[in-house]
Design an enzyme around this catalytic site. Sequence first.
Site, short mmCIF file in Angstrom:
data_model
loop_
_atom_site.label_atom_id
_atom_site.label_comp_id
_atom_site.label_asym_id
_atom_site.label_seq_id
_atom_site.Cartn_x
_atom_site.Cartn_y
_atom_site.Cartn_z
N MET A 15 0.83 -1.18 0.00
CA MET A 15 0.00 0.00 0.00
C MET A 15 0.87 1.25 0.00
O MET A 15 0.86 2.01 0.95
CB MET A 15 -0.92 0.00 1.21
CG MET A 15 -1.84 -1.18 1.31
SD MET A 15 -2.88 -1.29 -0.10
CE MET A 15 -4.44 -1.57 0.63
N PRO A 16 1.64 1.49 -1.04
CA PRO A 16 2.47 2.68 -1.05
C PRO A 16 1.65 3.97 -1.06
O PRO A 16 0.64 4.08 -1.77
CB PRO A 16 3.26 2.56 -2.35
CG PRO A 16 3.19 1.13 -2.72
CD PRO A 16 1.89 0.65 -2.20
N HIS A 17 2.10 4.92 -0.28
CA HIS A 17 1.51 6.26 -0.26
C HIS A 17 2.65 7.26 -0.47
O HIS A 17 3.65 7.21 0.23
CB HIS A 17 0.82 6.55 1.07
CG HIS A 17 0.34 7.97 1.16
ND1 HIS A 17 -0.72 8.44 0.40
CD2 HIS A 17 0.79 9.02 1.87
CE1 HIS A 17 -0.89 9.72 0.68
NE2 HIS A 17 0.02 10.10 1.56
N SER A 54 3.78 -2.96 -7.07
CA SER A 54 2.47 -2.66 -6.47
C SER A 54 1.39 -2.58 -7.55
O SER A 54 1.67 -2.22 -8.68
CB SER A 54 2.53 -1.33 -5.72
OG SER A 54 3.51 -1.38 -4.71
N SER A 62 -1.57 5.43 -3.43
CA SER A 62 -2.19 6.74 -3.25
C SER A 62 -1.12 7.81 -3.33
O SER A 62 0.03 7.59 -2.97
CB SER A 62 -2.94 6.82 -1.92
OG SER A 62 -2.08 6.52 -0.84
#
Length: 76
Positions: free
Chosen positions: A1-3, A35, A41
């Site tokens: 879940m990279p932000h 990802s 996001s």
Amino acid sequence: MPHVDIKCFPRELNDEEKTALAADIAAAITRHLGSKDGAISVALNQVQQDEWKSQVWDTEIAPQLETLIKKPGYSM
């Protein structure tokens, strides 16, 4: 879940330009981290130049300078 949280001086970007920026960043994350696009996001936070040192440099850049994978070419 990279932000990804982008902080920059104010820029006049329309919605199309912001969408293109986010898509380019998401593509790089997908390519390098594997990802899925739906897991990524991206935020764009514009910081006034006179507030950069206190809001970004002092709190985020300087404390992590040794661990940054891309260091800035300036100092404060």
